[in-house]
Motif scaffolding. Sequence first.
Motif, PDB file in Angstrom:
ATOM      1  N   ARG A 166     -19.826 -20.312  -7.325  1.00 33.20           N
ATOM      2  CA  ARG A 166     -19.213 -19.089  -7.841  1.00 33.20           C
ATOM      3  C   ARG A 166     -19.162 -18.013  -6.752  1.00 33.20           C
ATOM      4  NH1 ARG A 166     -21.785 -16.586 -12.762  1.00 33.20           N
ATOM      5  NH2 ARG A 166     -19.744 -15.579 -12.901  1.00 33.20           N
ATOM      6  N   PRO A 167     -18.082 -17.250  -6.685  1.00 32.47           N
ATOM      7  CA  PRO A 167     -17.963 -16.216  -5.640  1.00 32.47           C
ATOM      8  C   PRO A 167     -19.147 -15.254  -5.601  1.00 32.47           C
ATOM      9  CG  PRO A 167     -15.843 -16.543  -6.696  1.00 32.47           C
ATOM     10  CD  PRO A 167     -16.830 -17.370  -7.468  1.00 32.47           C
ATOM     11  N   ILE A 168     -19.636 -14.827  -6.764  1.00 35.00           N
ATOM     12  CA  ILE A 168     -20.761 -13.890  -6.779  1.00 35.00           C
ATOM     13  C   ILE A 168     -22.014 -14.534  -6.193  1.00 35.00           C
ATOM     14  CG2 ILE A 168     -21.424 -14.508  -9.163  1.00 35.00           C
ATOM     15  CD1 ILE A 168     -22.359 -11.632  -9.531  1.00 35.00           C
ATOM     16  N   SER A 169     -22.180 -15.853  -6.414  1.00 33.26           N
ATOM     17  CA  SER A 169     -23.348 -16.552  -5.866  1.00 33.26           C
ATOM     18  C   SER A 169     -23.232 -16.680  -4.353  1.00 33.26           C
ATOM     19  CB  SER A 169     -23.479 -17.935  -6.504  1.00 33.26           C
ATOM     20  OG  SER A 169     -23.611 -17.836  -7.907  1.00 33.26           O
ATOM     21  N   LYS A 170     -22.030 -17.006  -3.875  1.00 36.83           N
ATOM     22  CA  LYS A 170     -21.822 -17.135  -2.427  1.00 36.83           C
ATOM     23  C   LYS A 170     -22.057 -15.798  -1.717  1.00 36.83           C
ATOM     24  CE  LYS A 170     -20.634 -21.482  -2.110  1.00 36.83           C
ATOM     25  NZ  LYS A 170     -21.486 -22.464  -1.363  1.00 36.83           N
ATOM     26  N   GLU A 171     -21.544 -14.721  -2.293  1.00 38.17           N
ATOM     27  CA  GLU A 171     -21.725 -13.414  -1.681  1.00 38.17           C
ATOM     28  C   GLU A 171     -23.193 -12.982  -1.712  1.00 38.17           C
ATOM     29  OE1 GLU A 171     -21.046  -9.726   0.161  1.00 38.17           O
ATOM     30  OE2 GLU A 171     -19.986 -11.647   0.162  1.00 38.17           O
ATOM     31  N   THR A 172     -23.863 -13.248  -2.838  1.00 40.53           N
ATOM     32  CA  THR A 172     -25.290 -12.912  -2.931  1.00 40.53           C
ATOM     33  C   THR A 172     -26.090 -13.693  -1.908  1.00 40.53           C
ATOM     34  OG1 THR A 172     -25.075 -12.438  -5.306  1.00 40.53           O
ATOM     35  CG2 THR A 172     -27.287 -12.879  -4.482  1.00 40.53           C
ATOM     36  N   SER A 173     -25.747 -14.972  -1.714  1.00 38.11           N
ATOM     37  CA  SER A 173     -26.436 -15.794  -0.725  1.00 38.11           C
ATOM     38  C   SER A 173     -26.230 -15.267   0.686  1.00 38.11           C
ATOM     39  CB  SER A 173     -25.944 -17.245  -0.812  1.00 38.11           C
ATOM     40  OG  SER A 173     -26.234 -17.809  -2.064  1.00 38.11           O
ATOM     41  N   ARG A 174     -24.999 -14.827   0.987  1.00 40.87           N
ATOM     42  CA  ARG A 174     -24.698 -14.288   2.317  1.00 40.87           C
ATOM     43  C   ARG A 174     -25.530 -13.032   2.604  1.00 40.87           C
ATOM     44  NH1 ARG A 174     -22.039 -10.392   4.663  1.00 40.87           N
ATOM     45  NH2 ARG A 174     -21.421  -9.485   2.655  1.00 40.87           N
ATOM     46  N   VAL A 175     -25.568 -12.128   1.637  1.00 43.39           N
ATOM     47  CA  VAL A 175     -26.343 -10.897   1.798  1.00 43.39           C
ATOM     48  C   VAL A 175     -27.837 -11.213   1.890  1.00 43.39           C
ATOM     49  CG1 VAL A 175     -26.981  -8.708   0.695  1.00 43.39           C
ATOM     50  CG2 VAL A 175     -24.600  -9.501   0.639  1.00 43.39           C
ATOM     51  N   LEU A 176     -28.292 -12.127   1.052  1.00 46.76           N
ATOM     52  CA  LEU A 176     -29.702 -12.502   1.054  1.00 46.76           C
ATOM     53  C   LEU A 176     -30.123 -13.089   2.394  1.00 46.76           C
ATOM     54  CD1 LEU A 176     -32.400 -13.015  -0.426  1.00 46.76           C
ATOM     55  CD2 LEU A 176     -31.421 -15.181  -1.237  1.00 46.76           C
ATOM     56  N   LYS A 177     -29.289 -13.944   2.960  1.00 45.76           N
ATOM     57  CA  LYS A 177     -29.624 -14.544   4.255  1.00 45.76           C
ATOM     58  C   LYS A 177     -29.773 -13.473   5.325  1.00 45.76           C
ATOM     59  CE  LYS A 177     -28.135 -17.974   7.650  1.00 45.76           C
ATOM     60  NZ  LYS A 177     -27.163 -19.028   8.020  1.00 45.76           N
TER      61      LYS A 177
END
Length: 270
Positions: free
Chosen positions: A16-27
Motif C-alpha cells: 500500500r502507498p501509505i505503507s511504502k511511504e511510512t517505511s521510507r520515512v522510518l528508514k
Amino acid sequence: MLKGENRIINIVSNDRPISKETSRVLKQKLEKAGYYVPNEFDSNGDLIICVGGDGSFLRTLHDNNFPSMPIVGINTGHLGFFQEVSPYQLDEFIFLYSKGEYTIQEFKLVEALVCTKSHCIELLGVNEICIKGDKSRTIHLNLSLDNSFIEKFSGDGVLVATPAGSTAYNYSLRGSIVDPRLSLMQITPIAPITTTAYRSFTSSIIVPETSTIKVYPEYRFENSILIVTDGEEHKYDEIEEIQLRMSSLKAQVLRLKNYDFWNKVKEKFL
C-alpha cells in the motif's frame, strides 16, 4: 536520542502507498539514529518492524519461519490489533526503543501434524488453525481430546485458537476473548449442525496447553478437506488424522511499556 550502535533493524512492508511511504520515512529516521536497515531481510537482525495491518504482521512471521528476533507493528491497516505503533509515533517509538523502554511478549504457536495415507506435514499458526470442508461442503469430524472421545462434529468446520488468536476469527465465531497471559487452546465450532440427526457442540471448548486434540475426518462425498493457518489455505487429499497441540516455538512481540491488553480490547472492539 541514544544511538543505535549499528544494530540491525529489518523493515517489512505491504504494497500500500501509505505503507511504502511510512517505511521510507522510518528508514531515514532509524539510520539517523545510528541503526542499520538492510535492503534484504537479515536473519541476524535485532528487530523486525512490520508496516501494514494484522495480515501483514502474520505473513511476515510465516514468510520468515517465525524468527527468534522480536517483531513490532506499525499500523497502516484497519483494525491493527497486533500493531503497536501509529505512523505519527515514529520518533517516539525510536526514542523509547533506544532507551530500552519496552517489554517482549511471547506468543505460543499452535501446531498441526496432518497425516495422509502417504506422509505427514507439520503446520504452524499464530492465531489459529482451522479444519474446513473443501468446496464449502459440510464435513464430519471425529474429535478426541488426549485419550477421550469428545464428539462427532458436523458443520462447516472447527477452529483451534491460541490466546493471541482469541480476538481474531475465533471472536467472530463467538469464541471467548482470552487474556494472553493464560496458556491454553480454544476449540471453536464453525456453523455446527445440531438436529435430531447430528449433535455438535455450539460453543467453544477451553482446554489446557498440554492437551493433544485429535481429529479423524469421516468422508462421505469427497476425500479432501482444507487446513487453514492464519488465513492461508492448505489442501491435502486422503487425510487420515490431524493432531493439534501447542508448539514449543514462540513469536516474540515488542510492546511499549504503556501497553495494556484489555485497554486494546476496549479500544478495538467496544
